[in-house]
Scaffold this motif. Structure first.
Motif, PDB file in Angstrom:
ATOM      1  N   PRO A 257      73.702 -35.269 -40.118  1.00 19.37           N
ATOM      2  CA  PRO A 257      73.111 -35.965 -38.956  1.00 19.37           C
ATOM      3  C   PRO A 257      73.206 -35.114 -37.690  1.00 19.37           C
ATOM      4  N   GLN A 258      72.206 -35.228 -36.841  1.00 19.24           N
ATOM      5  CA  GLN A 258      72.151 -34.404 -35.639  1.00 19.24           C
ATOM      6  C   GLN A 258      73.375 -34.584 -34.742  1.00 19.24           C
ATOM      7  N   PRO A 259      73.850 -35.814 -34.471  1.00 15.11           N
ATOM      8  CA  PRO A 259      75.048 -35.937 -33.630  1.00 15.11           C
ATOM      9  C   PRO A 259      76.270 -35.255 -34.222  1.00 15.11           C
ATOM     10  N   VAL A 260      76.413 -35.336 -35.543  1.00 13.64           N
ATOM     11  CA  VAL A 260      77.553 -34.678 -36.190  1.00 13.64           C
ATOM     12  C   VAL A 260      77.425 -33.166 -36.078  1.00 13.64           C
ATOM     13  N   ALA A 261      76.202 -32.643 -36.228  1.00 16.55           N
ATOM     14  CA  ALA A 261      75.981 -31.202 -36.109  1.00 16.55           C
ATOM     15  C   ALA A 261      76.317 -30.715 -34.701  1.00 16.55           C
ATOM     16  N   VAL A 262      75.911 -31.498 -33.695  1.00 13.21           N
ATOM     17  CA  VAL A 262      76.216 -31.123 -32.312  1.00 13.21           C
ATOM     18  C   VAL A 262      77.719 -31.138 -32.076  1.00 13.21           C
ATOM     19  N   LEU A 263      78.399 -32.150 -32.604  1.00 11.17           N
ATOM     20  CA  LEU A 263      79.844 -32.265 -32.421  1.00 11.17           C
ATOM     21  C   LEU A 263      80.578 -31.109 -33.092  1.00 11.17           C
ATOM     22  N   LEU A 264      80.198 -30.789 -34.328  1.00  8.39           N
ATOM     23  CA  LEU A 264      80.852 -29.705 -35.052  1.00  8.39           C
ATOM     24  C   LEU A 264      80.603 -28.358 -34.377  1.00  8.39           C
ATOM     25  N   THR A 265      79.373 -28.123 -33.972  1.00 12.60           N
ATOM     26  CA  THR A 265      79.051 -26.852 -33.337  1.00 12.60           C
ATOM     27  C   THR A 265      79.734 -26.721 -31.982  1.00 12.60           C
ATOM     28  N   GLY A 266      79.761 -27.812 -31.214  1.00 12.77           N
ATOM     29  CA  GLY A 266      80.447 -27.771 -29.929  1.00 12.77           C
ATOM     30  C   GLY A 266      81.925 -27.503 -30.083  1.00 12.77           C
TER      31      GLY A 266
END
Length: 420
Positions: A257-266
Protein backbone atom coordinates in the motif's frame (compact mmCIF):
# COMPACT_ATOMS: atom_id res chain seq x y z
CA UNK A 1 32.15 -12.08 4.15
CA UNK A 2 35.15 -9.94 3.18
CA UNK A 3 37.95 -9.85 0.65
CA UNK A 4 39.99 -7.36 2.64
CA UNK A 5 42.93 -9.54 3.67
CA UNK A 6 45.83 -7.20 4.39
CA UNK A 7 48.52 -9.05 2.43
CA UNK A 8 46.57 -10.04 -0.71
CA UNK A 9 44.60 -6.80 -0.83
CA UNK A 10 47.77 -4.77 -0.45
CA UNK A 11 49.40 -6.59 -3.35
CA UNK A 12 46.40 -6.03 -5.60
CA UNK A 13 46.28 -2.33 -4.76
CA UNK A 14 50.01 -1.92 -5.35
CA UNK A 15 49.66 -3.54 -8.76
CA UNK A 16 46.68 -1.36 -9.67
CA UNK A 17 48.49 1.83 -8.65
CA UNK A 18 51.38 1.21 -11.03
CA UNK A 19 51.47 3.19 -14.31
CA UNK A 20 49.12 1.82 -16.94
CA UNK A 21 50.65 0.49 -20.17
CA UNK A 22 49.93 2.33 -23.39
CA UNK A 23 47.68 -0.51 -24.48
CA UNK A 24 45.40 0.20 -21.51
CA UNK A 25 45.16 3.86 -22.54
CA UNK A 26 44.33 2.87 -26.10
CA UNK A 27 41.64 0.35 -25.11
CA UNK A 28 39.97 2.75 -22.66
CA UNK A 29 39.99 5.57 -25.21
CA UNK A 30 38.48 3.31 -27.88
CA UNK A 31 35.71 2.25 -25.46
CA UNK A 32 34.81 5.83 -24.53
CA UNK A 33 34.85 7.08 -28.12
CA UNK A 34 32.91 4.07 -29.38
CA UNK A 35 30.16 4.70 -26.82
CA UNK A 36 30.01 8.41 -27.70
CA UNK A 37 29.99 7.86 -31.47
CA UNK A 38 27.43 5.06 -31.36
CA UNK A 39 25.22 7.29 -29.21
CA UNK A 40 25.44 10.11 -31.75
CA UNK A 41 24.24 7.76 -34.48
CA UNK A 42 21.13 6.64 -32.58
CA UNK A 43 17.73 8.18 -33.16
CA UNK A 44 16.82 8.70 -29.49
CA UNK A 45 19.99 10.52 -28.43
CA UNK A 46 19.68 13.40 -25.96
CA UNK A 47 16.03 12.82 -25.07
CA UNK A 48 16.38 14.29 -21.55
CA UNK A 49 18.63 17.12 -22.64
CA UNK A 50 15.98 18.08 -25.19
CA UNK A 51 13.64 19.26 -22.41
CA UNK A 52 16.22 21.76 -21.17
CA UNK A 53 17.05 22.97 -24.67
CA UNK A 54 13.33 23.35 -25.38
CA UNK A 55 13.01 25.49 -22.24
CA UNK A 56 15.84 27.73 -23.42
CA UNK A 57 14.24 28.01 -26.86
CA UNK A 58 10.97 29.05 -25.19
CA UNK A 59 12.80 31.77 -23.25
CA UNK A 60 14.44 33.09 -26.41
CA UNK A 61 11.03 33.11 -28.08
CA UNK A 62 9.48 35.12 -25.24
CA UNK A 63 7.48 32.25 -23.75
CA UNK A 64 7.51 30.69 -20.28
CA UNK A 65 9.62 27.52 -20.08
CA UNK A 66 7.26 26.16 -17.43
CA UNK A 67 4.42 25.80 -19.89
CA UNK A 68 6.04 22.42 -20.55
CA UNK A 69 5.30 20.23 -17.53
CA UNK A 70 8.38 18.11 -18.30
CA UNK A 71 10.75 20.95 -17.48
CA UNK A 72 11.33 20.43 -13.74
CA UNK A 73 14.46 22.48 -13.06
CA UNK A 74 15.00 25.87 -11.46
CA UNK A 75 14.82 29.06 -13.56
CA UNK A 76 18.61 29.20 -13.37
CA UNK A 77 18.81 26.08 -15.54
CA UNK A 78 17.15 27.98 -18.40
CA UNK A 79 19.98 30.51 -18.42
CA UNK A 80 22.54 27.70 -18.27
CA UNK A 81 20.91 26.05 -21.30
CA UNK A 82 20.84 29.15 -23.53
CA UNK A 83 24.37 28.56 -24.99
CA UNK A 84 23.40 24.99 -25.78
CA UNK A 85 20.20 26.16 -27.50
CA UNK A 86 22.30 28.32 -29.84
CA UNK A 87 24.31 25.32 -31.08
CA UNK A 88 22.99 23.70 -34.28
CA UNK A 89 21.32 20.34 -33.83
CA UNK A 90 23.79 18.51 -36.05
CA UNK A 91 26.70 19.79 -33.95
CA UNK A 92 24.92 19.08 -30.67
CA UNK A 93 24.38 15.50 -31.80
CA UNK A 94 28.15 14.93 -31.67
CA UNK A 95 29.07 17.30 -28.85
CA UNK A 96 26.52 16.14 -26.28
CA UNK A 97 27.73 12.52 -25.84
CA UNK A 98 31.33 13.75 -25.66
CA UNK A 99 30.29 16.34 -23.08
CA UNK A 100 28.56 13.71 -20.94
CA UNK A 101 31.67 11.53 -21.13
CA UNK A 102 33.92 14.44 -20.18
CA UNK A 103 31.79 15.39 -17.17
CA UNK A 104 31.81 11.87 -15.77
CA UNK A 105 35.55 11.78 -16.45
CA UNK A 106 36.01 14.96 -14.38
CA UNK A 107 34.14 13.32 -11.51
CA UNK A 108 36.33 10.22 -11.78
CA UNK A 109 39.49 12.34 -11.83
CA UNK A 110 38.43 14.34 -8.75
CA UNK A 111 37.52 11.15 -6.88
CA UNK A 112 40.94 9.70 -7.68
CA UNK A 113 42.74 12.84 -6.51
CA UNK A 114 40.73 12.85 -3.29
CA UNK A 115 42.23 9.47 -2.43
CA UNK A 116 45.67 10.34 -3.87
CA UNK A 117 45.39 7.78 -6.68
CA UNK A 118 47.72 8.52 -9.63
CA UNK A 119 45.68 9.42 -12.69
CA UNK A 120 48.09 7.43 -14.89
CA UNK A 121 47.66 4.25 -12.88
CA UNK A 122 46.04 1.02 -13.99
CA UNK A 123 43.26 1.69 -11.50
CA UNK A 124 42.48 5.10 -13.01
CA UNK A 125 42.79 4.26 -16.71
CA UNK A 126 41.48 0.72 -16.80
CA UNK A 127 38.86 1.37 -14.14
CA UNK A 128 37.18 4.15 -16.10
CA UNK A 129 37.16 2.17 -19.34
CA UNK A 130 35.75 -0.94 -17.66
CA UNK A 131 33.17 1.13 -15.80
CA UNK A 132 31.98 2.75 -19.04
CA UNK A 133 31.76 -0.60 -20.81
CA UNK A 134 30.06 -2.64 -18.09
CA UNK A 135 27.87 -0.22 -16.13
CA UNK A 136 24.49 0.15 -17.81
CA UNK A 137 23.47 3.49 -16.20
CA UNK A 138 26.61 5.08 -17.67
CA UNK A 139 25.47 4.04 -21.14
CA UNK A 140 21.97 5.36 -20.42
CA UNK A 141 23.26 8.71 -19.18
CA UNK A 142 25.41 9.29 -22.24
CA UNK A 143 22.46 8.32 -24.44
CA UNK A 144 19.80 10.56 -22.90
CA UNK A 145 22.14 13.45 -22.05
CA UNK A 146 20.66 14.03 -18.59
CA UNK A 147 22.20 16.87 -16.57
CA UNK A 148 22.90 14.42 -13.76
CA UNK A 149 26.37 14.32 -15.32
CA UNK A 150 26.98 17.84 -13.96
CA UNK A 151 26.31 16.64 -10.42
CA UNK A 152 28.47 13.57 -11.03
CA UNK A 153 31.36 15.92 -11.80
CA UNK A 154 30.56 18.52 -9.13
CA UNK A 155 30.29 16.34 -6.02
CA UNK A 156 33.76 14.73 -6.18
CA UNK A 157 35.27 18.08 -7.17
CA UNK A 158 33.58 19.83 -4.23
CA UNK A 159 34.79 17.15 -1.82
CA UNK A 160 38.32 17.46 -3.18
CA UNK A 161 38.23 21.21 -2.52
CA UNK A 162 36.70 20.68 0.92
CA UNK A 163 39.43 18.20 1.83
CA UNK A 164 41.96 20.90 0.94
CA UNK A 165 40.15 23.28 3.32
CA UNK A 166 38.74 25.33 0.43
CA UNK A 167 35.13 25.19 1.59
CA UNK A 168 34.24 28.47 -0.13
CA UNK A 169 35.16 27.21 -3.63
CA UNK A 170 33.51 23.90 -2.74
CA UNK A 171 30.30 25.79 -2.01
CA UNK A 172 30.64 27.59 -5.34
CA UNK A 173 30.93 24.29 -7.21
CA UNK A 174 27.89 22.88 -5.40
CA UNK A 175 25.93 26.09 -6.00
CA UNK A 176 26.62 26.07 -9.73
CA UNK A 177 25.62 22.41 -9.93
CA UNK A 178 22.35 23.17 -8.11
CA UNK A 179 21.72 26.06 -10.49
CA UNK A 180 21.87 23.53 -13.35
CA UNK A 181 19.95 20.77 -11.57
CA UNK A 182 18.90 20.78 -7.89
CA UNK A 183 20.28 17.32 -7.23
CA UNK A 184 23.03 18.31 -4.78
CA UNK A 185 20.74 20.24 -2.43
CA UNK A 186 21.14 17.53 0.28
CA UNK A 187 24.93 18.15 0.32
CA UNK A 188 24.13 21.31 2.26
CA UNK A 189 23.91 18.99 5.27
CA UNK A 190 27.62 18.22 4.87
CA UNK A 191 28.44 21.92 5.23
CA UNK A 192 26.26 22.01 8.35
CA UNK A 193 28.02 19.00 9.88
CA UNK A 194 31.39 20.60 9.14
CA UNK A 195 30.14 23.98 10.42
CA UNK A 196 31.31 25.68 7.25
CA UNK A 197 28.73 28.44 7.15
CA UNK A 198 30.51 30.56 4.54
CA UNK A 199 30.64 27.67 2.09
CA UNK A 200 26.99 26.88 2.81
CA UNK A 201 26.03 30.49 2.15
CA UNK A 202 27.81 30.41 -1.22
CA UNK A 203 26.11 27.12 -2.14
CA UNK A 204 22.70 28.66 -1.37
CA UNK A 205 23.13 32.16 -2.74
CA UNK A 206 24.54 31.19 -6.15
CA UNK A 207 21.50 29.24 -7.41
CA UNK A 208 19.12 31.71 -5.74
CA UNK A 209 20.74 34.68 -7.48
CA UNK A 210 20.86 33.00 -10.89
CA UNK A 211 17.27 31.77 -10.49
CA UNK A 212 16.06 35.28 -9.66
CA UNK A 213 17.82 36.57 -12.77
CA UNK A 214 16.21 33.85 -14.85
CA UNK A 215 12.77 34.55 -13.36
CA UNK A 216 13.07 38.24 -14.25
CA UNK A 217 13.88 37.32 -17.85
CA UNK A 218 10.93 34.99 -18.46
CA UNK A 219 7.18 35.60 -18.60
CA UNK A 220 4.95 33.96 -15.96
CA UNK A 221 7.72 32.69 -13.67
CA UNK A 222 5.06 31.88 -11.06
CA UNK A 223 4.19 28.78 -13.09
CA UNK A 224 7.13 27.15 -11.31
CA UNK A 225 5.13 27.30 -8.06
CA UNK A 226 1.64 26.72 -9.47
CA UNK A 227 2.41 24.01 -12.05
CA UNK A 228 5.91 22.51 -11.70
CA UNK A 229 6.13 22.02 -7.92
CA UNK A 230 2.69 20.34 -7.65
CA UNK A 231 3.69 17.99 -10.46
CA UNK A 232 6.88 17.08 -8.56
CA UNK A 233 5.11 16.56 -5.23
CA UNK A 234 2.52 14.20 -6.67
CA UNK A 235 5.21 12.00 -8.21
CA UNK A 236 5.66 10.86 -11.77
CA UNK A 237 2.90 10.10 -14.23
CA UNK A 238 2.70 7.08 -16.52
CA UNK A 239 5.45 8.47 -18.75
CA UNK A 240 8.30 8.21 -16.21
CA UNK A 241 6.85 5.93 -13.53
CA UNK A 242 8.16 2.65 -15.06
CA UNK A 243 11.74 3.94 -14.70
CA UNK A 244 11.36 5.49 -11.25
CA UNK A 245 13.61 3.48 -8.90
CA UNK A 246 12.48 5.21 -5.72
CA UNK A 247 11.04 2.69 -3.21
CA UNK A 248 8.02 4.98 -2.91
CA UNK A 249 7.27 4.18 -6.57
CA UNK A 250 8.51 0.58 -6.70
CA UNK A 251 6.90 -0.87 -3.57
CA UNK A 252 3.30 -0.06 -4.64
CA UNK A 253 4.02 -1.82 -7.94
CA UNK A 254 4.86 -4.91 -5.85
CA UNK A 255 1.57 -4.75 -3.96
CA UNK A 256 2.58 -2.67 -0.93
CA UNK A 257 0.00 0.00 0.00
CA UNK A 258 1.15 3.52 -0.80
CA UNK A 259 1.02 4.81 2.82
CA UNK A 260 3.10 1.86 4.00
CA UNK A 261 5.62 2.45 1.20
CA UNK A 262 5.93 6.11 2.16
CA UNK A 263 6.38 5.20 5.83
CA UNK A 264 9.03 2.56 5.13
CA UNK A 265 10.95 4.76 2.72
CA UNK A 266 10.81 7.75 5.04
CA UNK A 267 12.13 5.65 7.90
CA UNK A 268 14.94 4.40 5.69
CA UNK A 269 15.89 7.91 4.62
CA UNK A 270 15.83 9.11 8.23
CA UNK A 271 18.05 6.20 9.20
CA UNK A 272 20.42 7.17 6.39
CA UNK A 273 20.69 10.72 7.72
CA UNK A 274 21.43 9.39 11.20
CA UNK A 275 24.08 7.14 9.69
CA UNK A 276 25.62 10.12 7.88
CA UNK A 277 25.76 12.04 11.18
CA UNK A 278 27.35 9.08 12.95
CA UNK A 279 29.88 8.61 10.15
CA UNK A 280 30.90 12.26 10.34
CA UNK A 281 31.38 12.08 14.10
CA UNK A 282 33.53 8.95 13.87
CA UNK A 283 37.11 9.93 13.15
CA UNK A 284 38.97 6.85 14.38
CA UNK A 285 37.84 4.34 11.77
CA UNK A 286 39.87 2.73 8.96
CA UNK A 287 41.07 5.31 6.48
CA UNK A 288 40.54 8.26 8.83
CA UNK A 289 44.08 8.50 10.14
CA UNK A 290 45.45 9.74 6.79
CA UNK A 291 43.39 12.91 6.56
CA UNK A 292 39.77 11.79 6.67
CA UNK A 293 39.16 11.36 2.94
CA UNK A 294 37.12 8.21 3.51
CA UNK A 295 35.08 9.91 6.22
CA UNK A 296 34.33 12.88 3.95
CA UNK A 297 33.38 10.75 0.95
CA UNK A 298 31.25 8.23 2.83
CA UNK A 299 29.35 10.95 4.71
CA UNK A 300 28.52 12.75 1.44
CA UNK A 301 27.51 9.51 -0.29
CA UNK A 302 25.31 8.50 2.64
CA UNK A 303 23.50 11.86 2.50
CA UNK A 304 22.90 11.49 -1.24
CA UNK A 305 21.72 7.88 -1.00
CA UNK A 306 19.30 8.82 1.77
CA UNK A 307 17.92 11.56 -0.48
CA UNK A 308 17.61 9.21 -3.45
CA UNK A 309 15.43 6.88 -1.34
CA UNK A 310 12.69 9.52 -1.02
CA UNK A 311 13.35 11.50 -4.21
CA UNK A 312 10.61 11.44 -6.82
CA UNK A 313 11.88 10.36 -9.21
CA UNK A 314 15.09 8.39 -8.64
CA UNK A 315 16.50 7.03 -11.88
CA UNK A 316 19.32 4.55 -12.39
CA UNK A 317 21.83 7.18 -13.50
CA UNK A 318 21.49 9.03 -10.17
CA UNK A 319 23.94 6.53 -8.69
CA UNK A 320 26.65 7.96 -10.95
CA UNK A 321 26.86 10.84 -8.48
CA UNK A 322 28.18 8.59 -5.70
CA UNK A 323 29.73 5.61 -7.48
CA UNK A 324 33.00 7.31 -8.60
CA UNK A 325 33.69 8.24 -4.98
CA UNK A 326 32.86 4.78 -3.67
CA UNK A 327 34.92 3.04 -6.34
CA UNK A 328 37.92 5.31 -5.81
CA UNK A 329 37.77 4.66 -2.08
CA UNK A 330 38.65 1.03 -2.80
CA UNK A 331 42.33 1.87 -2.32
CA UNK A 332 41.64 2.42 1.41
CA UNK A 333 41.53 -0.53 3.84
CA UNK A 334 38.04 -1.22 5.13
CA UNK A 335 36.23 0.59 2.30
CA UNK A 336 33.04 -0.69 0.68
CA UNK A 337 34.64 -2.01 -2.54
CA UNK A 338 36.76 -4.34 -0.37
CA UNK A 339 33.60 -6.35 0.34
CA UNK A 340 31.99 -8.72 -2.19
CA UNK A 341 28.57 -7.47 -1.08
CA UNK A 342 29.33 -4.16 -2.79
CA UNK A 343 29.85 -5.85 -6.14
CA UNK A 344 26.82 -8.07 -5.59
CA UNK A 345 24.70 -4.94 -5.18
CA UNK A 346 26.01 -3.61 -8.52
CA UNK A 347 25.37 -6.88 -10.36
CA UNK A 348 21.86 -5.89 -11.59
CA UNK A 349 23.45 -2.95 -13.42
CA UNK A 350 25.97 -4.96 -15.43
CA UNK A 351 25.33 -4.16 -19.09
CA UNK A 352 26.39 -7.52 -20.55
CA UNK A 353 24.49 -9.66 -18.03
CA UNK A 354 21.25 -11.20 -19.40
CA UNK A 355 18.12 -10.91 -17.26
CA UNK A 356 14.64 -12.43 -17.53
CA UNK A 357 12.27 -10.48 -19.71
CA UNK A 358 10.08 -9.56 -16.75
CA UNK A 359 12.98 -7.51 -15.36
CA UNK A 360 13.60 -5.70 -18.63
CA UNK A 361 12.17 -2.56 -20.22
CA UNK A 362 9.39 -1.15 -18.03
CA UNK A 363 10.27 -3.34 -15.05
CA UNK A 364 13.90 -2.25 -14.97
CA UNK A 365 13.13 -0.05 -11.96
CA UNK A 366 13.03 -3.19 -9.80
CA UNK A 367 16.72 -3.83 -10.46
CA UNK A 368 17.60 -0.17 -10.00
CA UNK A 369 15.74 -0.02 -6.69
CA UNK A 370 17.53 -3.15 -5.47
CA UNK A 371 20.91 -1.57 -6.22
CA UNK A 372 19.96 1.73 -4.59
CA UNK A 373 18.67 0.08 -1.42
CA UNK A 374 21.60 -2.34 -1.30
CA UNK A 375 24.21 0.42 -1.45
CA UNK A 376 22.30 2.53 1.08
CA UNK A 377 22.01 -0.37 3.55
CA UNK A 378 25.68 -1.31 3.18
CA UNK A 379 26.92 2.23 3.69
CA UNK A 380 24.56 2.83 6.63
CA UNK A 381 25.74 -0.38 8.26
CA UNK A 382 29.36 0.75 7.91
CA UNK A 383 28.53 4.15 9.36
CA UNK A 384 26.57 2.83 12.34
CA UNK A 385 28.91 0.05 13.37
CA UNK A 386 31.31 0.51 16.25
CA UNK A 387 35.02 0.71 15.57
CA UNK A 388 37.05 -1.96 17.30
CA UNK A 389 40.01 -0.59 19.16
CA UNK A 390 42.84 -2.93 20.18
CA UNK A 391 44.66 -1.96 23.34
CA UNK A 392 48.28 -2.96 23.75
CA UNK A 393 50.23 -2.85 27.05
CA UNK A 394 52.40 0.24 27.38
CA UNK A 395 55.35 0.23 29.73
CA UNK A 396 57.92 2.82 30.64
CA UNK A 397 61.62 2.15 30.87
CA UNK A 398 62.47 -0.22 33.68
CA UNK A 399 58.96 -1.63 34.20
CA UNK A 400 58.30 -5.34 33.52
CA UNK A 401 55.44 -6.52 31.25
CA UNK A 402 52.10 -6.80 33.04
CA UNK A 403 50.86 -10.38 33.15
CA UNK A 404 48.29 -9.90 35.92
CA UNK A 405 45.19 -7.73 36.19
CA UNK A 406 45.89 -4.03 36.48
CA UNK A 407 44.25 -3.81 39.90
CA UNK A 408 46.47 -6.58 41.29
CA UNK A 409 49.76 -5.54 39.71
CA UNK A 410 52.58 -4.50 42.00
CA UNK A 411 54.10 -1.15 41.08
CA UNK A 412 57.67 -1.44 39.85
CA UNK A 413 60.36 1.15 40.16
CA UNK A 414 60.61 3.28 37.06
CA UNK A 415 63.79 4.59 35.56
CA UNK A 416 61.97 7.61 34.15
CA UNK A 417 59.25 9.99 35.19
CA UNK A 418 55.68 9.15 34.38
CA UNK A 419 54.27 10.73 31.24
CA UNK A 420 51.14 12.05 32.97
Amino acid sequence: MKWDRPVSAGRRVDWLLRPAPRSWWAVSLVILLAIAVSTSLRENWGSDNAFVVKAADALLAGKSPYEDKRFLYLPSAVIMAVPEALVPTWALRWLLPLGMTALIGVGWWAALRLFSVPVRSRFAVGGFGLFALAYKPYLNLVLIGNWTAISAAALPLALLLAHRRAWGPAGLVVGLAIACKPMLVPIGLLFVLARQWRGLAVAVLVPVAVSLAGALMMPSPTLFFTKTLPFLFQGQDAYALPWDASPIAVLPRLGVPQPVAVLLTGAGALGGLVAAWRRWRRTDGPGDADGGELRLAETACMVMLAAFLVSRPSFDHYLLVVLPLLLASGVRPGSMPRSPWFWLALTPQVALLPWPSELGHKRRAFKDCATLCGLAIMLARRALRSVRVTLYPVTTAGSPPRTEPECAATPAASASRTAF
